[in-house]
Design a protein around this motif. Sequence first.
Motif, PDB file in Angstrom:
ATOM      1  N   THR A   1      28.801  68.968  -7.556  1.00 21.61           N
ATOM      2  CA  THR A   1      28.774  69.448  -8.930  1.00 21.61           C
ATOM      3  C   THR A   1      27.959  68.462  -9.751  1.00 21.61           C
ATOM      4  OG1 THR A   1      30.999  70.348  -8.650  1.00 21.61           O
ATOM      5  CG2 THR A   1      30.212  70.102 -10.911  1.00 21.61           C
ATOM      6  N   GLY A   2      27.043  68.992 -10.574  1.00 22.40           N
ATOM      7  CA  GLY A   2      26.236  68.078 -11.373  1.00 22.40           C
ATOM      8  C   GLY A   2      25.294  68.815 -12.298  1.00 22.40           C
ATOM      9  N   ASN A   3      24.305  68.076 -12.785  1.00 19.22           N
ATOM     10  CA  ASN A   3      23.336  68.569 -13.746  1.00 19.22           C
ATOM     11  C   ASN A   3      22.113  69.106 -12.998  1.00 19.22           C
ATOM     12  OD1 ASN A   3      21.954  69.059 -16.119  1.00 19.22           O
ATOM     13  ND2 ASN A   3      21.298  66.943 -16.369  1.00 19.22           N
ATOM     14  N   PHE A   4      22.271  70.280 -12.371  1.00 18.66           N
ATOM     15  CA  PHE A   4      21.164  70.923 -11.661  1.00 18.66           C
ATOM     16  C   PHE A   4      21.434  72.430 -11.608  1.00 18.66           C
ATOM     17  CE2 PHE A   4      24.214  69.253  -8.608  1.00 18.66           C
ATOM     18  CZ  PHE A   4      24.543  70.383  -7.860  1.00 18.66           C
ATOM     19  N   PRO A   5      20.380  73.245 -11.480  1.00 18.39           N
ATOM     20  CA  PRO A   5      20.557  74.700 -11.438  1.00 18.39           C
ATOM     21  C   PRO A   5      21.440  75.111 -10.259  1.00 18.39           C
ATOM     22  CG  PRO A   5      18.237  74.139 -11.716  1.00 18.39           C
ATOM     23  CD  PRO A   5      18.977  72.860 -11.423  1.00 18.39           C
ATOM     24  N   GLY A   6      22.348  76.057 -10.511  1.00 18.38           N
ATOM     25  CA  GLY A   6      23.214  76.571  -9.470  1.00 18.38           C
ATOM     26  C   GLY A   6      24.466  75.754  -9.222  1.00 18.38           C
ATOM     27  N   SER A   7      24.689  74.706 -10.012  1.00 23.55           N
ATOM     28  CA  SER A   7      25.861  73.850  -9.819  1.00 23.55           C
ATOM     29  C   SER A   7      27.122  74.649 -10.089  1.00 23.55           C
ATOM     30  CB  SER A   7      25.802  72.666 -10.775  1.00 23.55           C
ATOM     31  OG  SER A   7      26.963  71.881 -10.681  1.00 23.55           O
ATOM     32  N   PRO A   8      28.149  74.509  -9.281  1.00 24.12           N
ATOM     33  CA  PRO A   8      28.237  73.669  -8.091  1.00 24.12           C
ATOM     34  C   PRO A   8      27.688  74.392  -6.851  1.00 24.12           C
ATOM     35  CG  PRO A   8      30.363  74.689  -8.477  1.00 24.12           C
ATOM     36  CD  PRO A   8      29.442  75.135  -9.601  1.00 24.12           C
ATOM     37  N   VAL A   9      27.293  73.589  -5.846  1.00 21.78           N
ATOM     38  CA  VAL A   9      26.835  74.110  -4.566  1.00 21.78           C
ATOM     39  C   VAL A   9      27.618  73.414  -3.459  1.00 21.78           C
ATOM     40  CG1 VAL A   9      24.497  74.646  -5.370  1.00 21.78           C
ATOM     41  CG2 VAL A   9      24.958  72.416  -4.352  1.00 21.78           C
ATOM     42  N   THR A  10      27.653  74.044  -2.306  1.00 18.81           N
ATOM     43  CA  THR A  10      28.270  73.415  -1.146  1.00 18.81           C
ATOM     44  C   THR A  10      27.168  73.042  -0.174  1.00 18.81           C
ATOM     45  OG1 THR A  10      30.323  74.654  -1.433  1.00 18.81           O
ATOM     46  CG2 THR A  10      29.937  73.673   0.733  1.00 18.81           C
ATOM     47  N   LEU A  11      27.095  71.775   0.172  1.00 17.38           N
ATOM     48  CA  LEU A  11      26.099  71.250   1.099  1.00 17.38           C
ATOM     49  C   LEU A  11      26.809  70.606   2.277  1.00 17.38           C
ATOM     50  CD1 LEU A  11      23.704  69.439  -1.430  1.00 17.38           C
ATOM     51  CD2 LEU A  11      23.467  71.740  -0.484  1.00 17.38           C
ATOM     52  N   ASP A  12      26.121  70.560   3.407  1.00 14.91           N
ATOM     53  CA  ASP A  12      26.651  69.859   4.570  1.00 14.91           C
ATOM     54  C   ASP A  12      26.078  68.458   4.611  1.00 14.91           C
ATOM     55  OD1 ASP A  12      28.227  71.945   5.504  1.00 14.91           O
ATOM     56  OD2 ASP A  12      26.573  72.824   6.641  1.00 14.91           O
ATOM     57  N   PHE A  13      26.948  67.479   4.650  1.00 17.30           N
ATOM     58  CA  PHE A  13      26.569  66.088   4.821  1.00 17.30           C
ATOM     59  C   PHE A  13      26.880  65.763   6.277  1.00 17.30           C
ATOM     60  CE2 PHE A  13      26.179  64.071   0.480  1.00 17.30           C
ATOM     61  CZ  PHE A  13      26.187  65.258  -0.233  1.00 17.30           C
ATOM     62  N   VAL A  14      25.835  65.541   7.082  1.00 15.43           N
ATOM     63  CA  VAL A  14      26.018  65.279   8.513  1.00 15.43           C
ATOM     64  C   VAL A  14      25.807  63.781   8.737  1.00 15.43           C
ATOM     65  CG1 VAL A  14      25.297  65.833  10.851  1.00 15.43           C
ATOM     66  CG2 VAL A  14      25.241  67.608   9.075  1.00 15.43           C
ATOM     67  N   PHE A  15      26.887  63.113   9.076  1.00 15.82           N
ATOM     68  CA  PHE A  15      26.893  61.663   9.267  1.00 15.82           C
ATOM     69  C   PHE A  15      26.828  61.334  10.753  1.00 15.82           C
ATOM     70  CE2 PHE A  15      29.189  62.500   5.346  1.00 15.82           C
ATOM     71  CZ  PHE A  15      28.724  61.522   4.478  1.00 15.82           C
ATOM     72  N   THR A  16      26.018  60.351  11.109  1.00 12.55           N
ATOM     73  CA  THR A  16      26.032  59.779  12.449  1.00 12.55           C
ATOM     74  C   THR A  16      26.644  58.400  12.314  1.00 12.55           C
ATOM     75  OG1 THR A  16      24.038  60.981  13.071  1.00 12.55           O
ATOM     76  CG2 THR A  16      24.658  59.108  14.459  1.00 12.55           C
ATOM     77  N   LEU A  17      27.759  58.199  12.987  1.00  8.34           N
ATOM     78  CA  LEU A  17      28.463  56.925  12.893  1.00  8.34           C
ATOM     79  C   LEU A  17      28.072  56.020  14.054  1.00  8.34           C
ATOM     80  CD1 LEU A  17      32.003  58.169  11.865  1.00  8.34           C
ATOM     81  CD2 LEU A  17      30.162  57.356  10.394  1.00  8.34           C
ATOM     82  N   GLU A  18      28.000  54.752  13.757  1.00  9.75           N
ATOM     83  CA  GLU A  18      27.730  53.710  14.752  1.00  9.75           C
ATOM     84  C   GLU A  18      28.772  52.623  14.505  1.00  9.75           C
ATOM     85  OE1 GLU A  18      24.047  50.894  14.841  1.00  9.75           O
ATOM     86  OE2 GLU A  18      23.455  52.847  15.673  1.00  9.75           O
ATOM     87  N   GLY A  19      29.800  52.599  15.342  1.00  7.42           N
ATOM     88  CA  GLY A  19      30.913  51.688  15.094  1.00  7.42           C
ATOM     89  C   GLY A  19      31.625  52.100  13.822  1.00  7.42           C
ATOM     90  N   ASP A  20      31.775  51.146  12.902  1.00  7.18           N
ATOM     91  CA  ASP A  20      32.468  51.441  11.645  1.00  7.18           C
ATOM     92  C   ASP A  20      31.500  51.592  10.470  1.00  7.18           C
ATOM     93  OD1 ASP A  20      31.661  48.830  11.454  1.00  7.18           O
ATOM     94  OD2 ASP A  20      33.577  48.053  10.727  1.00  7.18           O
ATOM     95  N   LYS A  21      30.254  52.024  10.770  1.00  8.76           N
ATOM     96  CA  LYS A  21      29.239  52.203   9.726  1.00  8.76           C
ATOM     97  C   LYS A  21      28.509  53.531   9.925  1.00  8.76           C
ATOM     98  CE  LYS A  21      29.142  47.775   8.093  1.00  8.76           C
ATOM     99  NZ  LYS A  21      29.031  47.276   6.766  1.00  8.76           N
ATOM    100  N   ILE A  22      27.842  53.977   8.872  1.00  8.05           N
ATOM    101  CA  ILE A  22      27.001  55.167   8.931  1.00  8.05           C
ATOM    102  C   ILE A  22      25.598  54.729   9.326  1.00  8.05           C
ATOM    103  CG2 ILE A  22      25.992  57.053   7.584  1.00  8.05           C
ATOM    104  CD1 ILE A  22      28.460  56.662   5.638  1.00  8.05           C
TER     105      ILE A  22
END
Length: 109
Positions: free
Chosen positions: A81-102
Motif C-alpha cells: 500500500t502506498g502512493n502509486f496508481p492501483g494501490s494497494p496491490v499484491t506482489l510476490d516477494f521471492v527470497f533466497t536465503l543463505e544461512g540466516d541472511k537474504i
Amino acid sequence: MALPLPKPIEVFMSSENTHDTDALAECFTSDATVQDEGQTLKGLKAIKAWRLETAKKYQHTLEPVAASARGDKTAVSTKLTGNFPGSPVTLDFVFTLEGDKIAALEIKS
C-alpha cells in the motif's frame, strides 16, 4: 495474527514499514541482489539506496498475507500500500536465503 516468517524476512518486512535502512545489514548478505521494477541491484550499498528511493517515492507499507517455502526460496505474497496508481496491490516477494541472511530478493507482480 502475524504470519510466521524466517527471521531475516521478518526483519526485512518490519524494516520496510519503519523505513529502517540500518536493519539491512541484519537481513541481507553483503553481496545480496534485489530485482525490482526491471533493475537488478547488487550489494548492501545499492540495496540501501534503492530502499531510500522507493520509500521516498512511494511512501509504502508492506503486509505479508501468505508464504510458502521450497528449498532455499521463500515466496511471500505481500499487500503493498502506498502512493502509486492501483494501490494497494499484491506482489510476490521471492527470497533466497543463505544461512540466516537474504542472498537474493525478486519482487514480482
